[in-house]
Design a protein around this motif. Structure first.
Motif, PDB file in Angstrom:
ATOM      1  N   ILE A   1      12.636 -31.988   6.636  1.00 31.28           N
ATOM      2  CA  ILE A   1      12.764 -32.766   5.400  1.00 31.28           C
ATOM      3  C   ILE A   1      11.871 -32.117   4.357  1.00 31.28           C
ATOM      4  CG2 ILE A   1      12.561 -35.019   4.295  1.00 31.28           C
ATOM      5  CD1 ILE A   1      12.659 -36.305   7.030  1.00 31.28           C
ATOM      6  N   LEU A   2      12.439 -31.779   3.224  1.00 28.42           N
ATOM      7  CA  LEU A   2      11.693 -31.154   2.143  1.00 28.42           C
ATOM      8  C   LEU A   2      11.638 -32.094   0.946  1.00 28.42           C
ATOM      9  CD1 LEU A   2      13.205 -27.535   2.151  1.00 28.42           C
ATOM     10  CD2 LEU A   2      11.364 -28.463   3.571  1.00 28.42           C
ATOM     11  N   TYR A   3      10.510 -32.107   0.277  1.00 26.28           N
ATOM     12  CA  TYR A   3      10.343 -32.884  -0.952  1.00 26.28           C
ATOM     13  C   TYR A   3      10.082 -31.914  -2.092  1.00 26.28           C
ATOM     14  CZ  TYR A   3       7.866 -35.858  -4.365  1.00 26.28           C
ATOM     15  OH  TYR A   3       7.450 -36.494  -5.512  1.00 26.28           O
ATOM     16  N   MET A   4      10.961 -31.928  -3.095  1.00 28.47           N
ATOM     17  CA  MET A   4      10.817 -31.038  -4.235  1.00 28.47           C
ATOM     18  C   MET A   4       9.631 -31.506  -5.075  1.00 28.47           C
ATOM     19  SD  MET A   4      13.499 -29.222  -3.524  1.00 28.47           S
ATOM     20  CE  MET A   4      13.076 -29.668  -1.856  1.00 28.47           C
ATOM     21  N   SER A   5       8.526 -30.762  -5.034  1.00 23.10           N
ATOM     22  CA  SER A   5       7.282 -31.213  -5.655  1.00 23.10           C
ATOM     23  C   SER A   5       6.513 -30.030  -6.230  1.00 23.10           C
ATOM     24  CB  SER A   5       6.415 -31.923  -4.605  1.00 23.10           C
ATOM     25  OG  SER A   5       5.091 -32.081  -5.048  1.00 23.10           O
ATOM     26  N   PRO A   6       5.975 -30.151  -7.461  1.00 22.66           N
ATOM     27  CA  PRO A   6       5.195 -29.048  -8.054  1.00 22.66           C
ATOM     28  C   PRO A   6       3.894 -28.764  -7.319  1.00 22.66           C
ATOM     29  CG  PRO A   6       5.079 -31.002  -9.438  1.00 22.66           C
ATOM     30  CD  PRO A   6       6.117 -31.282  -8.393  1.00 22.66           C
ATOM     31  N   ARG A   7       3.479 -29.648  -6.420  1.00 24.61           N
ATOM     32  CA  ARG A   7       2.253 -29.393  -5.670  1.00 24.61           C
ATOM     33  C   ARG A   7       2.544 -28.790  -4.298  1.00 24.61           C
ATOM     34  NH1 ARG A   7      -0.013 -35.372  -3.737  1.00 24.61           N
ATOM     35  NH2 ARG A   7       1.425 -35.612  -1.981  1.00 24.61           N
TER      36      ARG A   7
ATOM     37  N   ILE B   1       6.933 -34.828   5.920  1.00 27.92           N
ATOM     38  CA  ILE B   1       7.710 -34.070   4.940  1.00 27.92           C
ATOM     39  C   ILE B   1       6.940 -32.846   4.457  1.00 27.92           C
ATOM     40  CG2 ILE B   1       8.727 -34.175   2.625  1.00 27.92           C
ATOM     41  CD1 ILE B   1       9.219 -37.157   3.124  1.00 27.92           C
ATOM     42  N   THR B   2       7.662 -31.750   4.259  1.00 31.02           N
ATOM     43  CA  THR B   2       7.090 -30.537   3.677  1.00 31.02           C
ATOM     44  C   THR B   2       7.374 -30.523   2.184  1.00 31.02           C
ATOM     45  OG1 THR B   2       7.390 -29.266   5.720  1.00 31.02           O
ATOM     46  CG2 THR B   2       7.133 -28.021   3.673  1.00 31.02           C
ATOM     47  N   GLU B   3       6.339 -30.422   1.374  1.00 30.28           N
ATOM     48  CA  GLU B   3       6.519 -30.337  -0.069  1.00 30.28           C
ATOM     49  C   GLU B   3       6.754 -28.883  -0.475  1.00 30.28           C
ATOM     50  OE1 GLU B   3       3.939 -32.923  -2.521  1.00 30.28           O
ATOM     51  OE2 GLU B   3       2.941 -33.414  -0.615  1.00 30.28           O
ATOM     52  N   VAL B   4       7.752 -28.674  -1.331  1.00 30.93           N
ATOM     53  CA  VAL B   4       8.160 -27.326  -1.720  1.00 30.93           C
ATOM     54  C   VAL B   4       8.336 -27.257  -3.234  1.00 30.93           C
ATOM     55  CG1 VAL B   4       9.805 -25.456  -1.330  1.00 30.93           C
ATOM     56  CG2 VAL B   4       9.414 -27.151   0.464  1.00 30.93           C
ATOM     57  N   SER B   5       7.918 -26.141  -3.821  1.00 31.08           N
ATOM     58  CA  SER B   5       8.014 -25.942  -5.263  1.00 31.08           C
ATOM     59  C   SER B   5       8.725 -24.628  -5.572  1.00 31.08           C
ATOM     60  CB  SER B   5       6.606 -25.911  -5.869  1.00 31.08           C
ATOM     61  OG  SER B   5       6.639 -25.541  -7.235  1.00 31.08           O
TER      62      SER B   5
ATOM     63  N   PHE C   1       5.316 -24.703 -12.375  1.00 32.90           N
ATOM     64  CA  PHE C   1       5.762 -25.425 -13.563  1.00 32.90           C
ATOM     65  C   PHE C   1       6.302 -26.773 -13.116  1.00 32.90           C
ATOM     66  CE2 PHE C   1       9.064 -22.568 -12.043  1.00 32.90           C
ATOM     67  CZ  PHE C   1      10.162 -23.410 -11.885  1.00 32.90           C
ATOM     68  N   VAL C   2       6.481 -27.688 -14.064  1.00 36.83           N
ATOM     69  CA  VAL C   2       6.916 -29.041 -13.740  1.00 36.83           C
ATOM     70  C   VAL C   2       8.279 -29.300 -14.372  1.00 36.83           C
ATOM     71  CG1 VAL C   2       6.367 -31.500 -13.920  1.00 36.83           C
ATOM     72  CG2 VAL C   2       4.513 -29.823 -13.643  1.00 36.83           C
TER      73      VAL C   2
ATOM     74  N   LEU D   1      17.589 -29.778  -9.668  1.00 37.71           N
ATOM     75  CA  LEU D   1      17.826 -28.356  -9.943  1.00 37.71           C
ATOM     76  C   LEU D   1      17.126 -27.473  -8.911  1.00 37.71           C
ATOM     77  CD1 LEU D   1      17.583 -28.106 -13.832  1.00 37.71           C
ATOM     78  CD2 LEU D   1      19.591 -27.658 -12.428  1.00 37.71           C
ATOM     79  N   ALA D   2      15.918 -27.861  -8.539  1.00 38.09           N
ATOM     80  CA  ALA D   2      15.188 -27.094  -7.528  1.00 38.09           C
ATOM     81  C   ALA D   2      15.925 -27.130  -6.201  1.00 38.09           C
ATOM     82  CB  ALA D   2      13.774 -27.658  -7.371  1.00 38.09           C
ATOM     83  N   ALA D   3      16.443 -28.294  -5.828  1.00 39.30           N
ATOM     84  CA  ALA D   3      17.183 -28.420  -4.574  1.00 39.30           C
ATOM     85  C   ALA D   3      18.414 -27.525  -4.576  1.00 39.30           C
ATOM     86  CB  ALA D   3      17.586 -29.876  -4.343  1.00 39.30           C
ATOM     87  N   GLN D   4      19.128 -27.490  -5.698  1.00 38.46           N
ATOM     88  CA  GLN D   4      20.318 -26.644  -5.776  1.00 38.46           C
ATOM     89  C   GLN D   4      19.957 -25.173  -5.660  1.00 38.46           C
ATOM     90  OE1 GLN D   4      23.188 -27.516  -8.842  1.00 38.46           O
ATOM     91  NE2 GLN D   4      22.949 -29.720  -8.612  1.00 38.46           N
ATOM     92  N   ALA D   5      18.859 -24.772  -6.299  1.00 40.20           N
ATOM     93  CA  ALA D   5      18.431 -23.375  -6.214  1.00 40.20           C
ATOM     94  C   ALA D   5      18.080 -23.002  -4.775  1.00 40.20           C
ATOM     95  CB  ALA D   5      17.226 -23.137  -7.127  1.00 40.20           C
TER      96      ALA D   5
END
Length: 262
Positions: free
Chosen positions: A115-121, A159-163, A167-168, A174-178
């Motif tokens: 499980i990934l969480y799209m996060s700037p951190r 959950i693993t946070e991914v950036s 930038f924010v 959009l990050a998930a699609q990329a």
């Protein structure tokens, strides 16, 4: 009763209903899946429904499912957020909304399924992570909004946070699609030429060498003669030298890591 059609029989033609590619379909154990937990399911498949990823989705080489956070909202207005504990600006996505949504998404999981969480951190997404995700059975992605999600959800689900970078953005869609695009193209059969994966930027720890095609001369600039020589050994040497030079100049961090492997 008319049987449910699989994604492999759906059309990838542009239309006013792009989500047609994502109609409910049986889950197949051997097909890579992406499950997206989001407040904006209509943003999918988005760019993933076009080009090679869209063609692969149409052919059933991978599957895409969305889980609408609003369906798990609280009360008459389906609230999904509340004010931050301890005060502060903005709103935070509620644990009792996000948690059940993730549990629903994960009820379809099997095998290795992060499980990934799209996060700037979060840790920065890279080609190595894309390769790792492609080797999984699937992935669930939580697209954040507002000031973020209640930390207890991240802890509970591991959950693993991914950036995407330093930038924010206003949300994680959009990050998930990329990230999905970078992963799906590595799945078997998605790209017609497997060699293109091996030679492209980041695959070997270097940036890719320059590419050329016809015409031989354009605006007074010619294709480097070595590429027209037919000498594959010299061409390989030239491409390697170019890749090393570009990486050294543009990405000293990558160059340092590449040298460290030597």
């Amino acid at each position: 009763m008319k049987p449910t059609r699989s994604h492999g029989r759906q059309s990838a033609r542009p239309s006013l209903t792009p989500r047609a590619l994502m109609q409910d379909a049986p889950d197949y154990a051997d097909v890579w899946q992406a499950r997206i937990v989001t407040l904006f399911p209509d943003l999918f498949p988005g760019v993933l429904g076009a080009s090679l990823t869209g063609k692969a989705l149409h052919e059933g080489r991978w599957q895409l499912h969305t889980h609408d956070l609003r369906d798990f909202g609280i009360g008459k207005h389906r609230n999904v957020d509340d004010t931050p504990a301890g005060g502060g600006a903005g709103m935070v996505m509620r644990a009792d909304v996000v948690g059940p949504a993730l549990a629903r998404a994960q009820s379809h999981a099997h095998g290795r399924w992060p499980i990934l969480y799209m996060s700037p951190r979060g840790r920065r997404f890279d080609q190595a992570m894309a390769r790792d995700l492609a080797s999984c059975a699937g992935v669930t992605m939580l697209c954040g909004r507002f000031e973020g999600v209640d930390e207890r959800v991240i802890e509970h689900f591991g959950i693993t946070e991914v950036s995407l970078g330093d930038f924010v953005m206003t949300g994680g869609e959009l990050a998930a699609q990329a990230m999905i695009d970078a992963t799906v193209r590595l799945l078997p059969g998605v790209l017609g030429n497997a060699e293109s994966i091996e030679e492209e930027s980041h695959a070997s720890g270097l940036l890719e060498h320059p590419q050329y095609t016809r015409p031989t001369t354009w605006e007074g600039r010619e294709i480097p003669p070595v590429l027209m020589s037919g000498n594959h050994g010299e061409i390989a040497k030239w491409r390697q030298a170019q890749a090393e030079d570009l990486t050294r100049k543009r990405r000293p961090d990558m160059w340092a890591a590449f040298e460290g492997k030597g």
